[in-house]
Scaffold this active site. Structure first.
Site, mmCIF file in Angstrom:
data_model
loop_
_atom_site.group_PDB
_atom_site.id
_atom_site.type_symbol
_atom_site.label_atom_id
_atom_site.label_comp_id
_atom_site.label_asym_id
_atom_site.label_seq_id
_atom_site.Cartn_x
_atom_site.Cartn_y
_atom_site.Cartn_z
ATOM 1 N N ASP A 27 68.975 23.135 11.054
ATOM 2 C CA ASP A 27 70.165 22.672 10.342
ATOM 3 C C ASP A 27 71.129 21.985 11.299
ATOM 4 O O ASP A 27 71.632 20.892 11.019
ATOM 5 C CB ASP A 27 70.860 23.852 9.658
ATOM 6 C CG ASP A 27 69.955 24.559 8.669
ATOM 7 O OD1 ASP A 27 69.472 23.892 7.745
ATOM 8 O OD2 ASP A 27 69.709 25.761 8.829
ATOM 9 N N GLU A 278 62.792 21.163 10.553
ATOM 10 C CA GLU A 278 62.910 19.826 9.970
ATOM 11 C C GLU A 278 63.157 18.751 11.020
ATOM 12 O O GLU A 278 62.472 17.742 11.053
ATOM 13 C CB GLU A 278 64.021 19.776 8.925
ATOM 14 C CG GLU A 278 64.173 18.391 8.299
ATOM 15 C CD GLU A 278 64.966 18.397 7.012
ATOM 16 O OE1 GLU A 278 65.699 17.422 6.768
ATOM 17 O OE2 GLU A 278 64.851 19.345 6.230
#
Length: 383
Positions: A27, A278
């Site tokens: 994040d 990610e």
């Protein structure tokens, strides 16, 4: 607008990005990369509100783990405590990342600013997915249930009907200029034990991955390999497992954390990658290297559905045999069924997988950067 020397100068767009850290570096990594892109490439003046500055400090060179009351500035980006937003005036653009949900007081401030004539473009940047449904949801408006404001959902992705992924100007050119001597110098600087190792495997994963199976697979393959292990418990576990097996052809080289702006070069210096999350997932694709993605585990194997959706998309760049082996190895790694045979075939096909990975990275570049997609949506929302 401002008049200067007979010219009209548009004022800089101000932007607030909100980051709630759940998945450790993922994040924070995505939000920091977006903040840098909007600042450096789009000219936005960015404030990043984050609830875990300690994590952010580990991937940046200028953000302290303990933020001062007024925040800290790095690379032209102001980083502030999440709580500071509760009394702040919203900027021109507000980006809520990964459905983190803004403080109620800040949402109400957006509505007040809008009613007073200061239009605010409110965007919700979601997680990256290869699933088909994101194409239908990208760009959709979402009216607030009780306030007279609307936010727009943006979805990263791998097709022209999504926002794409973040890719900096000139990144692939810099990658293609990265030479053998650059590789050696970088590995030496990181403290790798064999700067001229014939095969380097970058390792950055979750402790829940089948690390003992990977150690067995590496030990069973007679070919030399150097493991470049990122900091973290997973790397420690792999080092311990290899230490127990003590295979002479495997060199384990733990390396220190590097700032985000240096991370790509570490990937470029390796021959294959095991990555997680990610941000690292996207950087592995842009590196043009064969990789295994450790997808974050979810209940009822939802993550395997997401993994298969991605494998379906990228596999088109590989030959039939390479695509099959890559899929089997990726699923084996994420379903705790990685065998020495799977790893051996994956390594056998490294040259073909590399060619396909390079083609995929160029496909991603052809979509345009997510940073530009966010900036375009923001400016549209301000009209």
């Amino acid at each position: 607008m401002i008049e200067a020397a007979g010219k009209t100068i548009e004022p800089r767009v101000t932007c607030d990005i909100f980051c709630h850290v759940i998945d450790n570096f993922g994040d924070a990594g995505v939000c920091w990369r977006l903040a840098r892109g909007l600042s450096e490439e789009e000219g936005f003046r960015v404030t990043l509100y984050i609830d875990d500055a300690v994590t952010l400090s580990k991937i940046t060179s200028g953000v302290p783990a303990e933020l001062p009351p007024s925040g800290a500035e790095s690379l032209g980006i102001l980083v502030r405590h999440w709580e500071d937003s509760e009394t702040a005036v919203p900027s021109d653009v507000v980006i809520e990342t990964f459905g983190c949900r803004l403080p109620d007081s800040f949402e109400e401030a957006i509505a007040r600013e809008t009613l007073h004539g200061h239009k605010v473009a409110w965007l919700n940047l979601e997680y990256l997915s290869a699933e088909d449904w994101v194409e239908e949801c990208h760009g959709l408006p979402s009216p607030h249930p009780r306030l007279p404001v609307t936010k727009t959902f943006l979805f990263p992705g791998f097709t022209r009907r999504t926002g794409g992924v973040m890719i900096e100007n000139g990144l692939l050119d810099a990658r293609d200029r990265f030479s053998v001597s650059d590789r050696r110098a970088l590995l030496e600087a990181l403290g790798a034990r064999e700067p001229d190792a014939p095969f380097n495997l970058f390792f950055f994963s979750y402790p829940t991955a089948p690390i003992a199976q990977l150690a067995e697979a590496l030990a069973s393959d007679p070919r030399p390999v150097q493991v470049i292990a990122a900091p973290g418990r997973a790397g420690e576990m792999l080092g311990e497992a290899l230490g127990r097996l003590n295979p002479p052809q495997v060199t384990f080289s733990p390396v220190p954390a590097v700032p985000q702006e240096s991370f790509d070069r570490v990937l470029w210096a390796c021959d294959a990658l095991i990555i997680r999350g990610e941000d690292s997932f996207v950087r592995a694709q842009l590196a043009g290297k064969p990789f295994l993605w450790t997808i974050y585990p979810q209940e009822e194997d939802t993550h395997i559905v997401k993994l298969n959706a991605f494998l379906d998309r990228m596999a088109v760049e590989y030959g039939e045999d390479a695509a099959r082996v890559w899929r089997e190895t990726s699923l084996g790694w994420n379903q705790a069924s990685l065998t020495p045979g799977l790893w051996s075939r994956f390594r056998d096909l490294t040259p073909e997988l590399t060619r396909g990975s390079l083609l995929w990275s160029r496909h991603l570049a052809s979509l345009g950067s997510l940073t530009r997609a966010v900036a375009t949506a923001a400016k549209k929302g301000l009209k």
